[in-house]
Design a protein around this motif. Structure first.
Motif, PDB file in Angstrom:
ATOM      1  N   ALA A   8      61.131  31.990 126.083  1.00  0.00           N
ATOM      2  CA  ALA A   8      60.657  33.054 125.199  1.00  0.00           C
ATOM      3  C   ALA A   8      61.647  33.384 124.086  1.00  0.00           C
ATOM      4  CB  ALA A   8      60.369  34.311 126.014  1.00  0.00           C
ATOM      5  N   ALA A   9      62.929  33.224 124.333  1.00  0.00           N
ATOM      6  CA  ALA A   9      63.969  33.683 123.392  1.00  0.00           C
ATOM      7  C   ALA A   9      63.816  33.162 121.963  1.00  0.00           C
ATOM      8  CB  ALA A   9      65.355  33.357 123.943  1.00  0.00           C
ATOM      9  N   GLY A  13      60.555  37.960 117.722  1.00  0.00           N
ATOM     10  CA  GLY A  13      60.404  38.364 116.335  1.00  0.00           C
ATOM     11  C   GLY A  13      59.594  37.397 115.481  1.00  0.00           C
ATOM     12  N   ARG A  14      59.059  36.346 116.097  1.00  0.00           N
ATOM     13  CA  ARG A  14      58.347  35.316 115.328  1.00  0.00           C
ATOM     14  C   ARG A  14      56.924  35.087 115.847  1.00  0.00           C
ATOM     15  NH1 ARG A  14      61.796  30.190 115.532  1.00  0.00           N
ATOM     16  NH2 ARG A  14      60.576  29.650 113.707  1.00  0.00           N
ATOM     17  N   THR A  15      56.410  36.053 116.630  1.00  0.00           N
ATOM     18  CA  THR A  15      55.102  35.874 117.251  1.00  0.00           C
ATOM     19  C   THR A  15      54.084  36.906 116.742  1.00  0.00           C
ATOM     20  OG1 THR A  15      55.894  37.159 119.142  1.00  0.00           O
ATOM     21  CG2 THR A  15      55.966  34.752 119.335  1.00  0.00           C
ATOM     22  N   LEU A  39      54.421  30.550 117.835  1.00  0.00           N
ATOM     23  CA  LEU A  39      54.715  31.295 116.615  1.00  0.00           C
ATOM     24  C   LEU A  39      53.405  31.828 116.058  1.00  0.00           C
ATOM     25  CD1 LEU A  39      57.383  28.981 114.934  1.00  0.00           C
ATOM     26  CD2 LEU A  39      57.714  30.884 116.526  1.00  0.00           C
ATOM     27  N   GLY A  40      53.413  33.078 115.641  1.00  0.00           N
ATOM     28  CA  GLY A  40      52.184  33.715 115.186  1.00  0.00           C
ATOM     29  C   GLY A  40      51.430  34.419 116.303  1.00  0.00           C
ATOM     30  N   ALA A  45      51.798  32.363 126.295  1.00  0.00           N
ATOM     31  CA  ALA A  45      52.659  31.539 127.153  1.00  0.00           C
ATOM     32  C   ALA A  45      51.931  31.021 128.391  1.00  0.00           C
ATOM     33  CB  ALA A  45      53.889  32.340 127.574  1.00  0.00           C
ATOM     34  N   GLU A  46      51.148  31.886 129.022  1.00  0.00           N
ATOM     35  CA  GLU A  46      50.441  31.488 130.237  1.00  0.00           C
ATOM     36  C   GLU A  46      49.455  30.364 129.955  1.00  0.00           C
ATOM     37  OE1 GLU A  46      51.058  36.036 130.588  1.00  0.00           O
ATOM     38  OE2 GLU A  46      50.794  34.553 129.009  1.00  0.00           O
ATOM     39  N   GLU A  47      48.781  30.429 128.806  1.00  0.00           N
ATOM     40  CA  GLU A  47      47.828  29.376 128.441  1.00  0.00           C
ATOM     41  C   GLU A  47      48.529  28.028 128.306  1.00  0.00           C
ATOM     42  OE1 GLU A  47      44.518  31.083 125.576  1.00  0.00           O
ATOM     43  OE2 GLU A  47      46.508  31.806 124.996  1.00  0.00           O
TER      44      GLU A  47
END
Length: 138
Positions: A8-9, A13-15, A39-40, A45-47
Protein backbone atom coordinates in the motif's frame (compact mmCIF):
# COMPACT_ATOMS: atom_id res chain seq x y z
CA UNK A 1 0.13 -7.56 7.44
CA UNK A 2 3.58 -6.10 7.07
CA UNK A 3 3.59 -7.18 3.42
CA UNK A 4 0.15 -5.61 2.87
CA UNK A 5 1.43 -2.32 4.30
CA UNK A 6 4.48 -2.49 2.02
CA UNK A 7 2.19 -2.96 -0.98
CA UNK A 8 0.00 0.00 0.00
CA UNK A 9 2.83 2.45 0.80
CA UNK A 10 3.78 3.50 -2.76
CA UNK A 11 0.19 4.51 -3.49
CA UNK A 12 -0.31 6.74 -0.46
CA UNK A 13 -1.68 10.05 -1.70
CA UNK A 14 -1.97 8.73 -5.27
CA UNK A 15 -5.29 6.88 -5.16
CA UNK A 16 -7.71 9.76 -5.68
CA UNK A 17 -10.41 9.99 -3.03
CA UNK A 18 -9.69 6.43 -1.92
CA UNK A 19 -7.11 5.44 0.65
CA UNK A 20 -4.17 3.32 -0.43
CA UNK A 21 -4.87 -0.23 0.74
CA UNK A 22 -2.82 -3.41 0.60
CA UNK A 23 -4.19 -6.95 0.60
CA UNK A 24 -2.38 -10.26 0.88
CA UNK A 25 -4.09 -13.65 0.55
CA UNK A 26 -2.35 -16.56 2.29
CA UNK A 27 -3.21 -20.25 1.93
CA UNK A 28 -1.37 -22.90 3.92
CA UNK A 29 1.38 -20.41 4.81
CA UNK A 30 2.01 -19.37 1.19
CA UNK A 31 1.07 -16.04 -0.41
CA UNK A 32 -1.31 -16.87 -3.26
CA UNK A 33 -2.42 -13.33 -4.09
CA UNK A 34 -1.47 -9.78 -3.29
CA UNK A 35 -2.43 -6.34 -4.46
CA UNK A 36 -2.74 -2.67 -3.70
CA UNK A 37 -5.28 -0.02 -4.60
CA UNK A 38 -4.45 1.15 -8.12
CA UNK A 39 -3.44 4.72 -8.83
CA UNK A 40 -6.63 6.74 -9.12
CA UNK A 41 -8.42 4.40 -6.69
CA UNK A 42 -9.64 1.51 -8.85
CA UNK A 43 -9.41 -1.44 -8.72
CA UNK A 44 -9.32 -1.94 -4.98
CA UNK A 45 -6.55 -3.99 -3.36
CA UNK A 46 -8.83 -6.92 -2.54
CA UNK A 47 -9.95 -7.18 -6.17
CA UNK A 48 -6.35 -7.34 -7.37
CA UNK A 49 -5.29 -9.91 -4.76
CA UNK A 50 -8.34 -12.14 -5.29
CA UNK A 51 -7.90 -12.08 -9.07
CA UNK A 52 -4.35 -13.30 -8.57
CA UNK A 53 -5.33 -15.96 -6.02
CA UNK A 54 -8.26 -17.34 -8.01
CA UNK A 55 -9.56 -20.63 -6.56
CA UNK A 56 -6.67 -20.72 -4.07
CA UNK A 57 -8.53 -18.02 -2.11
CA UNK A 58 -11.11 -20.57 -0.91
CA UNK A 59 -10.37 -21.28 2.76
CA UNK A 60 -7.49 -18.78 2.79
CA UNK A 61 -6.63 -15.89 5.10
CA UNK A 62 -6.79 -12.27 3.93
CA UNK A 63 -4.62 -9.54 5.44
CA UNK A 64 -6.08 -6.13 4.56
CA UNK A 65 -4.76 -2.78 5.74
CA UNK A 66 -8.24 -1.18 5.83
CA UNK A 67 -11.70 -2.61 6.44
CA UNK A 68 -13.05 -3.93 3.12
CA UNK A 69 -15.72 -1.72 1.59
CA UNK A 70 -19.35 -2.57 2.20
CA UNK A 71 -20.82 -0.52 -0.63
CA UNK A 72 -19.39 0.83 -3.88
CA UNK A 73 -20.31 4.21 -5.30
CA UNK A 74 -20.15 2.54 -8.74
CA UNK A 75 -22.72 -0.11 -7.81
CA UNK A 76 -20.19 -2.91 -8.37
CA UNK A 77 -19.81 -5.71 -5.81
CA UNK A 78 -18.12 -4.47 -2.66
CA UNK A 79 -14.81 -5.87 -1.46
CA UNK A 80 -16.50 -7.50 1.54
CA UNK A 81 -18.86 -9.26 -0.91
CA UNK A 82 -16.10 -10.49 -3.19
CA UNK A 83 -14.04 -11.77 -0.25
CA UNK A 84 -17.09 -13.83 0.74
CA UNK A 85 -17.71 -15.00 -2.84
CA UNK A 86 -14.10 -16.22 -3.07
CA UNK A 87 -14.46 -18.21 0.16
CA UNK A 88 -12.03 -16.35 2.41
CA UNK A 89 -12.14 -18.07 5.81
CA UNK A 90 -10.38 -15.49 7.99
CA UNK A 91 -9.77 -11.78 7.55
CA UNK A 92 -7.22 -9.78 9.49
CA UNK A 93 -8.05 -6.09 9.12
CA UNK A 94 -5.51 -3.55 10.32
CA UNK A 95 -7.97 -0.72 10.94
CA UNK A 96 -11.66 -0.01 10.52
CA UNK A 97 -12.80 2.31 7.74
CA UNK A 98 -14.30 5.56 9.08
CA UNK A 99 -16.06 6.38 5.79
CA UNK A 100 -19.85 6.53 6.31
CA UNK A 101 -20.45 3.95 3.54
CA UNK A 102 -18.37 1.42 5.49
CA UNK A 103 -17.86 2.31 9.19
CA UNK A 104 -18.01 -1.28 10.45
CA UNK A 105 -20.42 -2.60 7.82
CA UNK A 106 -17.69 -4.39 5.83
CA UNK A 107 -16.45 -6.32 8.86
CA UNK A 108 -20.03 -7.10 9.91
CA UNK A 109 -20.89 -8.45 6.45
CA UNK A 110 -17.86 -10.76 6.64
CA UNK A 111 -18.81 -11.97 10.12
CA UNK A 112 -22.43 -12.55 9.08
CA UNK A 113 -21.17 -14.80 6.27
CA UNK A 114 -19.13 -16.88 8.72
CA UNK A 115 -15.73 -15.33 8.04
CA UNK A 116 -13.53 -15.00 11.13
CA UNK A 117 -12.59 -11.33 11.50
CA UNK A 118 -9.81 -9.81 13.60
CA UNK A 119 -9.32 -6.04 13.61
CA UNK A 120 -6.26 -4.17 14.90
CA UNK A 121 -3.18 -6.00 13.63
CA UNK A 122 -0.70 -3.20 12.84
CA UNK A 123 -3.55 -0.70 13.01
CA UNK A 124 -1.41 2.28 14.01
CA UNK A 125 0.83 1.80 10.98
CA UNK A 126 -2.15 1.44 8.65
CA UNK A 127 -3.78 4.57 10.05
CA UNK A 128 -0.55 6.55 9.66
CA UNK A 129 -0.22 5.42 6.04
CA UNK A 130 -3.53 7.08 5.18
CA UNK A 131 -3.48 9.92 7.71
CA UNK A 132 -5.14 12.41 5.33
CA UNK A 133 -7.99 9.97 4.63
CA UNK A 134 -8.62 9.44 8.34
CA UNK A 135 -8.36 13.16 9.10
CA UNK A 136 -11.39 13.93 6.95
CA UNK A 137 -13.59 11.56 9.03
CA UNK A 138 -12.16 12.11 12.53
Amino acid sequence: MQRALELAAPGAGRTGDNPSVGCVIVKDGVIVGEGATALGGRPHAEEVALAQAGEKARGAVAYVTLEPCAKRSTGAASCSEILIQHGIAHAFIAVGDPHPLVAGAGAERLRAAGVLVDVGLMGEQARALNAAFFAQWD
